[in-house]
Design an enzyme around this catalytic site. Structure first.
Site, short mmCIF file in Angstrom:
data_model
loop_
_atom_site.label_atom_id
_atom_site.label_comp_id
_atom_site.label_asym_id
_atom_site.label_seq_id
_atom_site.Cartn_x
_atom_site.Cartn_y
_atom_site.Cartn_z
N ASP A 12 55.20 35.55 84.57
CA ASP A 12 56.54 36.15 84.64
C ASP A 12 57.14 35.84 86.01
O ASP A 12 56.42 35.53 86.97
CB ASP A 12 56.47 37.67 84.44
CG ASP A 12 57.86 38.31 84.45
OD1 ASP A 12 58.79 37.73 83.86
OD2 ASP A 12 58.03 39.37 85.07
N SER A 13 58.45 35.97 86.10
CA SER A 13 59.11 35.77 87.38
C SER A 13 58.68 36.85 88.38
O SER A 13 58.74 36.63 89.59
CB SER A 13 60.63 35.86 87.19
OG SER A 13 60.95 37.11 86.61
N GLY A 45 66.84 35.64 86.37
CA GLY A 45 68.01 35.86 85.50
C GLY A 45 69.27 35.12 85.90
O GLY A 45 69.92 34.48 85.07
N CYS A 75 58.20 36.29 79.92
CA CYS A 75 59.49 36.42 80.59
C CYS A 75 60.53 35.83 79.64
O CYS A 75 60.40 34.67 79.22
CB CYS A 75 59.44 35.62 81.89
SG CYS A 75 61.02 35.51 82.75
N GLU A 162 62.79 45.83 90.28
CA GLU A 162 62.01 45.13 91.32
C GLU A 162 62.09 45.87 92.66
O GLU A 162 61.20 45.76 93.49
CB GLU A 162 62.51 43.68 91.50
CG GLU A 162 62.24 42.78 90.30
CD GLU A 162 60.86 42.12 90.28
OE1 GLU A 162 60.34 41.78 91.35
OE2 GLU A 162 60.30 41.98 89.18
N CYS A 196 64.06 41.73 77.75
CA CYS A 196 63.62 41.42 79.11
C CYS A 196 62.36 42.25 79.35
O CYS A 196 62.35 43.45 79.06
CB CYS A 196 64.70 41.81 80.12
SG CYS A 196 64.16 41.62 81.83
N THR A 197 61.33 41.59 79.86
CA THR A 197 60.04 42.29 79.98
C THR A 197 60.05 43.37 81.06
O THR A 197 59.12 44.17 81.14
CB THR A 197 58.91 41.28 80.24
OG1 THR A 197 59.25 40.48 81.38
CG2 THR A 197 58.71 40.38 79.04
N HIS A 198 61.10 43.41 81.86
CA HIS A 198 61.21 44.49 82.85
C HIS A 198 61.71 45.80 82.24
O HIS A 198 61.52 46.86 82.81
CB HIS A 198 62.21 44.11 83.96
CG HIS A 198 61.66 43.17 84.99
ND1 HIS A 198 61.25 41.90 84.70
CD2 HIS A 198 61.46 43.33 86.32
CE1 HIS A 198 60.84 41.32 85.80
NE2 HIS A 198 60.95 42.16 86.80
N1 DGL Z 1 61.24 39.60 83.20
C1 DGL Z 1 62.19 38.59 82.99
C2 DGL Z 1 62.69 38.53 81.56
O1 DGL Z 1 62.01 38.97 80.67
C3 DGL Z 1 63.39 38.52 83.84
C4 DGL Z 1 63.36 38.92 85.19
C5 DGL Z 1 64.16 38.00 86.06
O2 DGL Z 1 65.39 37.94 85.96
O3 DGL Z 1 63.49 37.34 86.83
O4 DGL Z 1 63.76 38.03 81.33
#
Ligand code: DGL
Length: 278
Positions: A12-13, A45, A75, A162, A196-198
Site C-alpha cells: 500500500d502507499s 491519491g 491500495c 495518515e 480506499c483501504t484507509h
Molecule cells: N490506501 C490507498 C487506496 O486504497 C490510497 C491512499 C493514498 O492516496 O495513498 O486508495
C-alpha cells in the site's frame, strides 16, 4: 510446500493496506506475509498515472526480490492506476510465473450481496475516481443488468487518517460533506463501496452520516475471502507460498513513526524495517 521464505506481498502507499492484511492474517493463519508501505511518498491519491505506476512497479519488483511469488496491491489507487499495466506489460517480462492482484475486482464481484436496486456509490481518492475503474469494472460485472454508479472523490480523507486526525472535528466536517455530496447526486443509492483501504479507519465517523439502510462494503473481508478462493483454485500458487506464520513489515519512512501508527491499524504492536524504493 515451499521450503524457502516465499511470503505473500501486501503493498500500500501507506497504512491503509494494513486493514486488508489484518483480514488475511485471520483467514490465512500460518501463511507468511510481507507488508510494504510507501509511507514516505504517500498519499498516492493526487499523483498522476505515470507516477503511481512507477512507484507501484518499484514496490512490486522489491517484493519479488524479497521472494514473494504473489503480490496484492492493497491500495485502490495503485490497483486503479498501475495494476493492468503491470499485469499486461511488466509481468510477462519480469517473471510470468508470479502474480499481482488488486482490490477493485474483489469489491466489484461482491457488490451483488449488497445492492438491491443497483444504485451504487463509490467513495475513493481523486486518483481512483478519475481512473473510472469502479464504473468500468461494475459495468463489466453487471453484464446486461443496469448498475447506476455514482462516485465521490474524498481527497482529504487519506491525509486525515495518515496524520492521526481520525477523531478531530475537521474529519467529521469532511466526511459529512463528501457523503452528503454523494447522496445528493443519487438519492437512491442503497450501497456504498469504501473504495480506499484507509477508509475502514474512518468507519465510526462514516456511519454517523450514512443513513441506516444503506449498506457499506468494506474491502478487507471481501478481498481476503477472494484471496482464500484464489489460492484454493490455484494450488500451484498456494504450494509456492511459504507457511511458517512469519509477518515482516517494511516502510519507506521512519520505522518508529510507522510502528506507532501501524499498531492502530493492525491492532497490535509490530516491528518494522526501513527500505528505499527506487
Ligand atoms: N490506501 C490507498 C487506496 O486504497 C490510497 C491512499 C493514498 O492516496 O495513498 O486508495
Amino acid at each position: 510446500m515451499a521450503s524457502k521464505f516465499q511470503p505473500i506481498g501486501v503493498f500500500d502507499s501507506g497504512y491503509g493496506g494494513l486493514t486488508i492484511l489484518k483480514e488475511f492474517l485471520n483467514d490465512l493463519p500460518g501463511y507468511d506475509f510481507i507488508y510494504l508501505g510507501d509511507n514516505a511518498r504517500a498519499p498516492y491519491g493526487p499523483r498522476s498515472f505515470e507516477v503511481v505506476y512507477e512507484y507501484t512497479l518499484q514496490a512490486v519488483k522489491k517484493l519479488f526480490e524479497m521472494g514473494c511469488p504473489l503480490v496484492i496491491l492493497a491500495c485502490n489507487t495503485a490497483s486503479a492506476k498501475a495494476l493492468r499495466n503491470i499485469q499486461q506489460n511488466d509481468l510477462p517480462k519480469i517473471d510470468p510465473e508470479r502474480r499481482v492482484l488488486g482490490v477493485i475486482r474483489p469489491a466489484v464481484e461482491s457488490i451483488g450481496d449488497y445492492t438491491r436496486n443497483g444504485h451504487v456509490g463509490i467513495l475513493g481518492t481523486a486518483g481512483t475516481v478519475l481512473s473510472n475503474s469502479y464504473p468500468i469494472e461494475l459495468e463489466k460485472w453487471a453484464g446486461g443488468m443496469v448498475i447506476q454508479t455514482t462516485q465521490e472523490a474524498c481527497p482529504i480523507w487519506v491525509p486525515l487518517v495518515e496524520n492521526n486526525e481520525i477523531d478531530s472535528p475537521g474529519t467529521e466536517y469532511f466526511v459529512a460533506k463528501n457523503i452528503r455530496n454523494l447522496l445528493t447526486a443519487d438519492p437512491e443509492i442503497d450501497s456504498i463501496i469504501l473504495g480506499c483501504t484507509h477508509y475502514p479507519l474512518l468507519l465510526p465517523v462514516i456511519r454517523k452520516f450514512v443513513p441506516e439502510g444503506i449498506q457499506l462494503l468494506e474491502q478487507g473481508k471481501v478481498v481476503s475471502s477472494k484471496l482464500v478462493e484464489y489460492l484454493s483454485n490455484h494450488p500451484e500458487m498456494d504450494d509456492r507460498c511459504s507457511k511458517s506464520g512469519q509477518v515482516n513489515y517494511y516502510t519507506t519512512e521512519n520505522e518508529e513513526i510507522f510502528e506507532k501508527n501501524a499498531a492502530t491499524f493492525i491492532g497490535r504492536a509490530i516491528k518494522s524495517e526501513k527500505i528505499i524504493l527506487k
